[in-house]
Design a protein around this motif. Structure first.
Motif, PDB file in Angstrom:
ATOM      1  N   LEU A 565      36.880 -60.516 -53.525  1.00  0.00           N
ATOM      2  CA  LEU A 565      37.822 -60.210 -52.452  1.00  0.00           C
ATOM      3  C   LEU A 565      39.065 -59.587 -53.065  1.00  0.00           C
ATOM      4  O   LEU A 565      39.487 -59.986 -54.149  1.00  0.00           O
ATOM      5  CB  LEU A 565      38.205 -61.472 -51.674  1.00  0.00           C
ATOM      6  CG  LEU A 565      37.070 -62.247 -50.998  1.00  0.00           C
ATOM      7  CD1 LEU A 565      37.637 -63.461 -50.263  1.00  0.00           C
ATOM      8  CD2 LEU A 565      36.301 -61.361 -50.036  1.00  0.00           C
ATOM      9  N   THR A 566      39.658 -58.651 -52.380  1.00  0.00           N
ATOM     10  CA  THR A 566      40.840 -57.985 -52.912  1.00  0.00           C
ATOM     11  C   THR A 566      41.835 -57.721 -51.796  1.00  0.00           C
ATOM     12  O   THR A 566      41.427 -57.496 -50.650  1.00  0.00           O
ATOM     13  CB  THR A 566      40.452 -56.663 -53.625  1.00  0.00           C
ATOM     14  OG1 THR A 566      41.630 -56.029 -54.134  1.00  0.00           O
ATOM     15  CG2 THR A 566      39.728 -55.726 -52.692  1.00  0.00           C
ATOM     16  N   LEU A 572      43.007 -49.202 -58.749  1.00  0.00           N
ATOM     17  CA  LEU A 572      41.942 -49.625 -59.653  1.00  0.00           C
ATOM     18  C   LEU A 572      41.327 -50.951 -59.225  1.00  0.00           C
ATOM     19  O   LEU A 572      40.131 -51.188 -59.424  1.00  0.00           O
ATOM     20  CB  LEU A 572      42.489 -49.735 -61.083  1.00  0.00           C
ATOM     21  CG  LEU A 572      41.488 -50.151 -62.173  1.00  0.00           C
ATOM     22  CD1 LEU A 572      40.398 -49.095 -62.320  1.00  0.00           C
ATOM     23  CD2 LEU A 572      42.196 -50.380 -63.496  1.00  0.00           C
ATOM     24  N   LEU A 573      42.134 -51.829 -58.623  1.00  0.00           N
ATOM     25  CA  LEU A 573      41.650 -53.139 -58.188  1.00  0.00           C
ATOM     26  C   LEU A 573      41.475 -53.210 -56.668  1.00  0.00           C
ATOM     27  O   LEU A 573      41.389 -54.291 -56.098  1.00  0.00           O
ATOM     28  CB  LEU A 573      42.627 -54.229 -58.656  1.00  0.00           C
ATOM     29  CG  LEU A 573      42.817 -54.325 -60.174  1.00  0.00           C
ATOM     30  CD1 LEU A 573      43.879 -55.351 -60.519  1.00  0.00           C
ATOM     31  CD2 LEU A 573      41.500 -54.658 -60.866  1.00  0.00           C
ATOM     32  N   GLY A 574      41.422 -52.050 -56.022  1.00  0.00           N
ATOM     33  CA  GLY A 574      41.162 -51.991 -54.589  1.00  0.00           C
ATOM     34  C   GLY A 574      39.673 -52.011 -54.308  1.00  0.00           C
ATOM     35  O   GLY A 574      38.839 -51.824 -55.205  1.00  0.00           O
ATOM     36  N   ALA A 575      39.309 -52.207 -53.060  1.00  0.00           N
ATOM     37  CA  ALA A 575      37.895 -52.356 -52.689  1.00  0.00           C
ATOM     38  C   ALA A 575      37.071 -51.123 -53.047  1.00  0.00           C
ATOM     39  O   ALA A 575      35.941 -51.246 -53.534  1.00  0.00           O
ATOM     40  CB  ALA A 575      37.793 -52.653 -51.196  1.00  0.00           C
ATOM     41  N   CYS A 660      35.193 -56.607 -51.131  1.00  0.00           N
ATOM     42  CA  CYS A 660      35.688 -56.262 -49.797  1.00  0.00           C
ATOM     43  C   CYS A 660      37.110 -56.789 -49.648  1.00  0.00           C
ATOM     44  O   CYS A 660      37.562 -57.645 -50.416  1.00  0.00           O
ATOM     45  CB  CYS A 660      34.782 -56.795 -48.687  1.00  0.00           C
ATOM     46  SG  CYS A 660      34.846 -58.575 -48.433  1.00  0.00           S
ATOM     47  N   SER A 661      37.809 -56.261 -48.664  1.00  0.00           N
ATOM     48  CA  SER A 661      39.178 -56.711 -48.427  1.00  0.00           C
ATOM     49  C   SER A 661      39.174 -58.137 -47.886  1.00  0.00           C
ATOM     50  O   SER A 661      38.196 -58.593 -47.284  1.00  0.00           O
ATOM     51  CB  SER A 661      39.878 -55.783 -47.426  1.00  0.00           C
ATOM     52  OG  SER A 661      39.313 -55.936 -46.140  1.00  0.00           O
ATOM     53  N   ILE A 662      40.267 -58.839 -48.105  1.00  0.00           N
ATOM     54  CA  ILE A 662      40.391 -60.214 -47.601  1.00  0.00           C
ATOM     55  C   ILE A 662      40.303 -60.222 -46.079  1.00  0.00           C
ATOM     56  O   ILE A 662      39.705 -61.122 -45.488  1.00  0.00           O
ATOM     57  CB  ILE A 662      41.707 -60.839 -48.091  1.00  0.00           C
ATOM     58  CG1 ILE A 662      41.699 -60.943 -49.615  1.00  0.00           C
ATOM     59  CG2 ILE A 662      41.919 -62.226 -47.473  1.00  0.00           C
ATOM     60  CD1 ILE A 662      43.038 -61.315 -50.232  1.00  0.00           C
ATOM     61  N   LEU A 675      38.960 -63.313 -57.090  1.00  0.00           N
ATOM     62  CA  LEU A 675      40.072 -62.601 -56.477  1.00  0.00           C
ATOM     63  C   LEU A 675      40.992 -61.995 -57.538  1.00  0.00           C
ATOM     64  O   LEU A 675      41.605 -62.731 -58.312  1.00  0.00           O
ATOM     65  CB  LEU A 675      40.871 -63.573 -55.601  1.00  0.00           C
ATOM     66  CG  LEU A 675      42.169 -63.074 -54.973  1.00  0.00           C
ATOM     67  CD1 LEU A 675      41.876 -62.024 -53.911  1.00  0.00           C
ATOM     68  CD2 LEU A 675      42.945 -64.237 -54.367  1.00  0.00           C
ATOM     69  N   PRO A 676      41.090 -60.648 -57.604  1.00  0.00           N
ATOM     70  CA  PRO A 676      42.071 -60.035 -58.496  1.00  0.00           C
ATOM     71  C   PRO A 676      43.447 -60.001 -57.831  1.00  0.00           C
ATOM     72  O   PRO A 676      43.572 -59.693 -56.651  1.00  0.00           O
ATOM     73  CB  PRO A 676      41.526 -58.615 -58.692  1.00  0.00           C
ATOM     74  CG  PRO A 676      40.798 -58.320 -57.419  1.00  0.00           C
ATOM     75  CD  PRO A 676      40.256 -59.641 -56.925  1.00  0.00           C
TER      76      PRO A 676
END
Length: 747
Positions: A565-566, A572-575, A660-662, A675-676
């Motif tokens: 989840l991001t 760089l750390l996006g979905a 995927c996004s939170i 989770l990053p």
């Protein structure tokens, strides 16, 4: 049949000569779906090696014979190339050309194998047979009457789509949208776009107002045109709805629309009256000033208030019950002792028409749901269970042992009519409905549910109000609580078994503004924070966790059991970037299909990104690519044991789901969450976002990131104010005022 395609670029109009090139398109090396800039390989009769041609080659297919006009250039990196200024497609003249042309995927139902059979049977007349005598296709092995009709329809459609593509592209529309536009409007596509280009933004998923506005300008629509101003108002209201707002203050709406269109505010004001007359918007007078709604959202918000008021005024079906004895019976049956607030909730559920139960993880919400079900069923009452998403409904069924359905399926959504079968004239048949994950309820869905309840029905909303609000517009659960119009039970006690979980304890700590407790030496721990400073370090650590450390230590499958989840989509750390990295890591090769910038392979983990009632899949549903059919150009996805087939034009509805996004994880639970967290996510580092992510993990939560980012998220308690009027409407009907601060409400 292939026809001349000429793209009137400025360079083409000003060219005073140049060269021509004729040959067969062997393959497309690269194509930009947005502007049709292509790099292709052309087989030329008098050349041993294929020629590289570059330029705007809209809609070309391998196997087509092309007549190109342009000039030769020398690229420092790639050498000699033919720069295309205009082109014509010509009917393939050789057997090999026809075979390649048909085998390129040009026509649904004809792949490489079928192309070989067709050419073997009909030779140089193959295209003529398809075009003029399609009934003869049944002479070929594997083609019956049904398939021959399908091929004929696809042949006609691809020619029409190419005409639409040329028209649309000349007015700034990306190639990727042409098929969807044709599917929506058919042979009237060009006429529909000419008549009102702004309708594209309303009717076609993936086409926004900016694109429609560019098309309108190219068609000569003036910047001050009333149609443009009206479209701008609707666009701003829809954009605000996407942000969660149900309405907008009049002054704010005028200013945002004026800034978007770069026109005088008076022109925007003038656009409101016709939109009211067309029943597209509603202007609602309030003590603090006028609020402007999209018509559908106004009807839904007002309807919720009226329906809740109606429910609370009509008695439930009489029930003879000794609540204390019933609770004692449940406790003895389950060998447990309920907390005081749980006992209070059961009593209210039996007595009240509308009840909200809210609490964090480990506070006994599931136990309460089971108690209410068992006690009422013992008394012969019918109870329905539902949740906003398929994943939430599945989990509800697993924890209760009773059938639970999504609200869409419970209300029997009918794609053909785009409406629910259940409603005032055909209500649900039940004494009570329990809705879990109620924090996900938006305004429209809640209205549809309440419309389908018989007047004596009782309803219990169960959820965690401290999680993120719904993806759709509104903050229904919070508004119910604030209104004072319905009974509310807040569960705060964490039960002993839950206290043993660091996930639960730390989620509550974060919700109270405290940093989570971390102990790297505890072998039984289920919560970890691994400190890394740079995004590249975070990514490398996550890869090691996913491929080695977590599967080895906890026995969890890297893609089935672990969900990344991001907080954001970009970076760089996006979905988006994480999905590309993880696809390469876990599924680097195999049959694939490309849609725009996205590549899907057989075996990929994917997510549906919008409700598609025709396919019966919904925003947030996760599945795996089961098959890719290059002949039919379809992708089959397995969702919870059910195969769903996507055609090429529907692939925009899918995205990779290794990460995927939170926001997209709401209503879900995963065995493990990774989770990053980094300060590049700064704008999204909010307490309720972190809290929601942590509560998605059932067995294990691992946060990888910087201490500064974690601290920022824990301390950021401010949440986006959602402009709604539901709490005020409910309170007025109840004869009072909303209770407490309007954390999501701007009304």
């Amino acid at each position: 049949m292939p026809t001349q395609q000429r793209l009137p670029t400025q360079r083409d109009r000003s060219a005073g000569g140049g060269s021509t090139l004729e040959g067969t398109l062997e393959r497309i090396a690269f194509i930009n779906e947005e502007n049709a800039w292509s790099v292709v390989k052309i087989a030329v009769p008098d050349r041993r090696e294929p020629v590289t041609a570059v330029g705007n080659l809209l809609g070309v297919k391998p196997g087509e014979s092309l007549h190109l006009s342009g000039r030769w250039i020398h690229d420092k990196r790639f050498g000699e190339q033919f720069q295309v200024e205009s082109f014509q497609t010509v009917v393939p003249a050789t057997l090999a050309g026809i075979e390649r042309y048909l085998g390129s995927g040009l026509v649904h139902g004809i792949g490489k194998v079928m192309a070989e059979r067709l050419v073997a049977r009909f030779g140089l007349k193959t295209l003529e047979v398809i075009d003029e005598h399609p009934q003869r296709l049944t002479e070929v092995e594997g083609i019956g009457k049904v398939r021959s009709d399908q091929i004929k329809r696809a042949w006609i459609e691809q020619r029409a789509i190419k005409d639409v593509m040329v028209f649309l592209h000349s007015h700034g529309v990306a190639m990727s949208h042409a098929t969807k536009i044709y599917k929506r409007y058919g042979e009237k596509s060009i006429a529909a776009v000419r008549e009102n280009p702004y309708r594209l933004a309303l009717d076609i998923f993936g086409i926004g107002f900016q694109t429609a506005d560019e098309i309108a300008r190219s068609l000569g629509v003036l910047a001050t045109a009333p149609a443009r101003c009206q479209a701008g108002v609707l666009h701003v209201l829809r954009a605000l709805a996407d942000e969660g707002h149900v309405a907008a203050p009049r002054v704010d709406l005028i200013e945002r629309t004026r800034a978007l269109l770069e026109v005088d505010g008076e022109l925007v004001e003038n656009a409101l009256t016709p939109l009211v007359e067309q029943q597209q918007i509603v202007i609602d007078a309030r003590p603090g000033g006028e609020a402007i709604y999209l018509d559908t959202l106004f009807v839904a918000e007002r309807g919720i208030a009226e329906l809740v008021d109606r429910l609370t005024r009509v008695r439930a079906r009489p029930l003879e019950i000794d609540v204390e004895r019933a609770i004692a019976w449940f406790e003895e049956r389950q060998a447990i002792t309920l907390a005081r607030e749980q006992r209070e909730a059961i009593a209210l559920a039996v007595q009240r028409k509308v009840l909200v139960i809210t609490g964090g993880p480990g506070t006994g919400k599931t136990t309460l749901i089971n108690a209410i079900i068992q006690i009422l069923e013992k008394k012969g009452r019918a109870v329905l269970l539902a949740a906003p998403t398929g994943r939430a409904a599945k989990r509800m069924a697993e924890t209760t042992g009773h059938e639970a359905r999504t609200l869409h399926r419970l209300l029997e959504f009918a794609p053909k009519s785009n409406a629910f079968a259940r409603g005032p004239t055909h209500p649900l048949e039940t004494d009570m409905i329990i809705v879990d994950e109620a924090s996900m309820l938006d305004t429209a869905m809640t209205y549809s549910l309440l419309r389908a309840l018989p007047a004596p029905c009782q309803v219990v909303f169960v959820g965690d109000v401290d999680q993120l609000p719904s993806v759709g517009p509104g903050s229904v659960l919070l508004d119910f609580i604030r209104s004072g119009a319905v009974a509310v039970v807040r569960l705060s006690r964490i039960f002993r078994q839950a206290e043993e979980s660091r996930i639960v304890v730390n989620a509550h700590r974060v919700n109270q503004g405290e940093l989570p407790l971390v102990s790297a030496d505890d072998p039984s721990a289920d919560f970890f924070f691994i400190e890394r400073q740079e995004p590249e370090e975070i990514l490398a650590t996550m890869k090691a966790l996913l491929t080695e450390r977590i599967p080895r230590k906890f026995g969890l499958h890297p893609t089935r059991d672990i969900q990344v989840l991001t907080p954001m989509h970009k970076g760089l750390l996006g979905a988006a970037a994480l999905n590309q990295e993880l696809q390469t890591l876990f599924n680097p090769e195999g049959p694939s299909v490309v849609r725009g910038t996205r590549l899907f392979r057989t075996g990929d983990k994917v997510m549906q990104v919008r409700n598609d009632y025709d396919l019966d899949v919904f925003n947030g549903d996760v599945g795996h690519v089961a098959a890719i059919d290059s002949d039919e150009r379809t992708v089959t996805v397995l969702f919870d044991g059910r195969h769903v087939v996507y055609d090429e034009g529907q692939l925009d509805e899918l995205t990779l789901a290794y990460a995927c996004s939170i926001h997209k994880s709401q209503g879900s639970e995963f065995p493990c969450v990774v989770l990053p967290l980094h300060t590049q996510h700064f704008v999204m580092l909010k307490r309720n976002l972190l809290y929601t992510a942590m509560t998605r993990g059932r067995r294990l939560v691992v946060i990888v990131g910087s201490k500064r980012a974690l601290t920022t998220a824990v301390r950021s308690s401010d949440t986006v104010t959602r402009f709604t009027g539901l709490a005020s409407r409910l309170a007025r009907l109840h004869g009072g005022e909303p209770i407490g601060p309007a954390r999501h409400e701007g009304a």
